[in-house]
Design a protein around this motif. Structure first.
Motif, PDB file in Angstrom:
ATOM      1  N   ASP A   1       0.818  -1.209   0.000  1.00  0.00           N
ATOM      2  CA  ASP A   1       0.000   0.000   0.000  1.00  0.00           C
ATOM      3  C   ASP A   1       0.853   1.260   0.000  1.00  0.00           C
ATOM      4  N   ILE A   2       2.013   1.208   0.660  1.00  0.00           N
ATOM      5  CA  ILE A   2       2.901   2.369   0.672  1.00  0.00           C
ATOM      6  C   ILE A   2       3.553   2.539  -0.698  1.00  0.00           C
ATOM      7  N   GLU A   3       4.004   1.440  -1.286  1.00  0.00           N
ATOM      8  CA  GLU A   3       4.606   1.516  -2.622  1.00  0.00           C
ATOM      9  C   GLU A   3       3.594   2.016  -3.646  1.00  0.00           C
ATOM     10  N   ASP A   4       2.378   1.505  -3.584  1.00  0.00           N
ATOM     11  CA  ASP A   4       1.349   1.954  -4.528  1.00  0.00           C
ATOM     12  C   ASP A   4       1.028   3.434  -4.320  1.00  0.00           C
ATOM     13  N   GLY A   5       0.969   3.860  -3.067  1.00  0.00           N
ATOM     14  CA  GLY A   5       0.673   5.258  -2.786  1.00  0.00           C
ATOM     15  C   GLY A   5       1.761   6.183  -3.302  1.00  0.00           C
ATOM     16  N   LEU A   6       3.012   5.816  -3.096  1.00  0.00           N
ATOM     17  CA  LEU A   6       4.111   6.624  -3.609  1.00  0.00           C
ATOM     18  C   LEU A   6       4.117   6.645  -5.132  1.00  0.00           C
ATOM     19  N   THR A   7       3.881   5.501  -5.734  1.00  0.00           N
ATOM     20  CA  THR A   7       3.849   5.443  -7.197  1.00  0.00           C
ATOM     21  C   THR A   7       2.759   6.354  -7.747  1.00  0.00           C
ATOM     22  N   GLY A   8       1.614   6.387  -7.077  1.00  0.00           N
ATOM     23  CA  GLY A   8       0.542   7.264  -7.516  1.00  0.00           C
ATOM     24  C   GLY A   8       0.906   8.734  -7.397  1.00  0.00           C
ATOM     25  N   LEU A   9       1.593   9.106  -6.321  1.00  0.00           N
ATOM     26  CA  LEU A   9       2.009  10.499  -6.152  1.00  0.00           C
ATOM     27  C   LEU A   9       3.042  10.899  -7.200  1.00  0.00           C
ATOM     28  N   MET A  10       3.872   9.967  -7.616  1.00  0.00           N
ATOM     29  CA  MET A  10       4.940  10.255  -8.568  1.00  0.00           C
ATOM     30  C   MET A  10       4.419  10.399  -9.998  1.00  0.00           C
ATOM     31  N   ALA A  11       3.266   9.865 -10.278  1.00  0.00           N
ATOM     32  CA  ALA A  11       2.746   9.872 -11.649  1.00  0.00           C
ATOM     33  C   ALA A  11       2.546  11.293 -12.154  1.00  0.00           C
ATOM     34  N   GLY A  12       3.068  11.564 -13.351  1.00  0.00           N
ATOM     35  CA  GLY A  12       2.833  12.839 -14.007  1.00  0.00           C
ATOM     36  C   GLY A  12       3.731  13.971 -13.552  1.00  0.00           C
ATOM     37  N   ARG A  13       4.735  13.684 -12.732  1.00  0.00           N
ATOM     38  CA  ARG A  13       5.648  14.729 -12.275  1.00  0.00           C
ATOM     39  C   ARG A  13       7.042  14.143 -12.111  1.00  0.00           C
ATOM     40  N   GLU A  14       8.026  15.016 -12.113  1.00  0.00           N
ATOM     41  CA  GLU A  14       9.391  14.571 -11.841  1.00  0.00           C
ATOM     42  C   GLU A  14       9.554  14.358 -10.343  1.00  0.00           C
ATOM     43  N   TRP A  15      10.259  13.295  -9.993  1.00  0.00           N
ATOM     44  CA  TRP A  15      10.451  12.967  -8.566  1.00  0.00           C
ATOM     45  C   TRP A  15      11.927  12.653  -8.361  1.00  0.00           C
ATOM     46  N   VAL A  16      12.558  13.358  -7.452  1.00  0.00           N
ATOM     47  CA  VAL A  16      13.997  13.221  -7.241  1.00  0.00           C
ATOM     48  C   VAL A  16      14.256  12.738  -5.820  1.00  0.00           C
ATOM     49  N   TRP A  17      14.905  11.563  -5.727  1.00  0.00           N
ATOM     50  CA  TRP A  17      15.327  11.021  -4.436  1.00  0.00           C
ATOM     51  C   TRP A  17      16.800  11.391  -4.223  1.00  0.00           C
ATOM     52  N   ILE A  18      17.077  12.185  -3.211  1.00  0.00           N
ATOM     53  CA  ILE A  18      18.452  12.521  -2.874  1.00  0.00           C
ATOM     54  C   ILE A  18      18.918  11.570  -1.772  1.00  0.00           C
ATOM     55  N   ALA A  19      20.126  11.031  -1.932  1.00  0.00           N
ATOM     56  CA  ALA A  19      20.641  10.045  -0.986  1.00  0.00           C
ATOM     57  C   ALA A  19      20.878  10.669   0.384  1.00  0.00           C
ATOM     58  N   GLY A  20      20.533   9.914   1.420  1.00  0.00           N
ATOM     59  CA  GLY A  20      20.800  10.329   2.785  1.00  0.00           C
ATOM     60  C   GLY A  20      21.758   9.388   3.465  1.00  0.00           C
ATOM     61  N   ASN A  21      22.062   9.643   4.719  1.00  0.00           N
ATOM     62  CA  ASN A  21      22.948   8.739   5.447  1.00  0.00           C
ATOM     63  C   ASN A  21      22.238   7.444   5.832  1.00  0.00           C
ATOM     64  N   HIS A  22      20.898   7.452   5.926  1.00  0.00           N
ATOM     65  CA  HIS A  22      20.149   6.233   6.213  1.00  0.00           C
ATOM     66  C   HIS A  22      19.877   5.419   4.962  1.00  0.00           C
ATOM     67  N   ASP A  23      19.781   6.081   3.806  1.00  0.00           N
ATOM     68  CA  ASP A  23      19.393   5.385   2.571  1.00  0.00           C
ATOM     69  C   ASP A  23      20.324   5.789   1.419  1.00  0.00           C
ATOM     70  N   PRO A  24      21.603   5.410   1.509  1.00  0.00           N
ATOM     71  CA  PRO A  24      22.553   5.844   0.475  1.00  0.00           C
ATOM     72  C   PRO A  24      22.372   5.170  -0.876  1.00  0.00           C
ATOM     73  N   ALA A  25      21.741   3.994  -0.914  1.00  0.00           N
ATOM     74  CA  ALA A  25      21.612   3.261  -2.174  1.00  0.00           C
ATOM     75  C   ALA A  25      20.304   3.632  -2.878  1.00  0.00           C
ATOM     76  N   PRO A  26      20.276   3.564  -4.211  1.00  0.00           N
ATOM     77  CA  PRO A  26      19.029   3.798  -4.941  1.00  0.00           C
ATOM     78  C   PRO A  26      17.951   2.806  -4.517  1.00  0.00           C
ATOM     79  N   ILE A  27      16.705   3.236  -4.537  1.00  0.00           N
ATOM     80  CA  ILE A  27      15.598   2.382  -4.143  1.00  0.00           C
ATOM     81  C   ILE A  27      14.870   1.873  -5.376  1.00  0.00           C
ATOM     82  N   ALA A  28      14.071   0.822  -5.160  1.00  0.00           N
ATOM     83  CA  ALA A  28      13.394   0.172  -6.279  1.00  0.00           C
ATOM     84  C   ALA A  28      12.069   0.859  -6.596  1.00  0.00           C
TER      85      ALA A  28
END
Length: 224
Positions: A93-120
């Motif tokens: 449900d969280i993945e689907d919700g994020l995917t829905g928010l991302m639709a139709g716009r550019e979305w940029v994930w900047i790496a943090g110290n907790h999540d340095p690797a790219p996400i799926a």
């Protein structure tokens, strides 16, 4: 006021009462330290057992901000996930919700110290980004000479009121630098008068405290 308007080196910005930062000219919405999956990560590592609703609440609040601003671009300024494993094992449900928010716009994930690797997930994944002259990164760089937006420190500030001392999450605005509050649920805070935050602030710094309104509070006396 629902948002506090200011500028960094001529770039107009609005520190919104919900903890997001709006750049109207670029139609860009910035948010820091979502920390999706924090309760799951703590349980996985043998820490405190917290009710597993933080990701849902964070997603609801993020969706509200996206609907309110209708941004062309969303910048997540690092620690969007509480660790890389949380980013790789999002509930459907969280993945689907994020995917829905991302639709139709550019979305940029900047790496943090907790999540340095790219996400799926979709969107682009960067160490830092720029919007016009403004650099966006996770942790403020003390050597940065240009305008900068960052997160990481989860700033908070307290003031005395008739009802007693009130401590709230806040933006910190100082010179050409703005540090965003943590947006995610279950995220603690660091007083803006404590190291290392105090060293990043200059005379004239302002804390914009969050609540039903965005309330600017000068920090010169607190930092003295």
């Amino acid at each position: 006021m629902t948002a506090y308007e200011f500028s960094l080196s001529g770039t107009s910005m609005q520190a919104r009462a919900d903890g997001t930062l709006w750049l109207p000219e670029a139609r860009a919405l910035c948010v820091a330290d979502l920390h999706f999956g924090k309760s799951e990560r703590m349980a996985r590592r043998g820490g405190s057992l917290l009710p597993p609703y933080d990701s849902t609440e964070t997603l609801i609040r993020l969706a509200d901000a996206v609907r309110a601003c209708n941004p062309a671009t969303v910048y997540c300024l690092g620690d969007s996930f509480d660790d890389d494993a949380a980013g790789l094992a999002l509930p459907p449900d969280i993945e689907d919700g994020l995917t829905g928010l991302m639709a139709g716009r550019e979305w940029v994930w900047i790496a943090g110290n907790h999540d340095p690797a790219p996400i799926a997930l979709g969107g682009s994944h960067r160490d830092r980004a720029t919007v016009g002259p403004v650099t966006l990164r996770h942790i403020a760089d003390p050597s940065e000479t240009g305008p900068e937006l960052s997160g990481h420190y989860h700033p908070k500030h307290g003031v005395a009121t008739r009802a007693g001392r009130q401590v709230r999450r806040c933006f910190l605005i100082s010179g050409a630098r703005a540090i965003l509050p943590a947006f995610g649920c279950y995220t603690g805070g660091l007083s803006c008068t404590k190291a290392p935050l105090d060293a990043l602030l200059k005379p004239g710094a302002v804390a914009v405290m969050l609540g039903r309104r965005a309330v600017p509070v000068p920090l010169d006396r607190a930092l003295a």
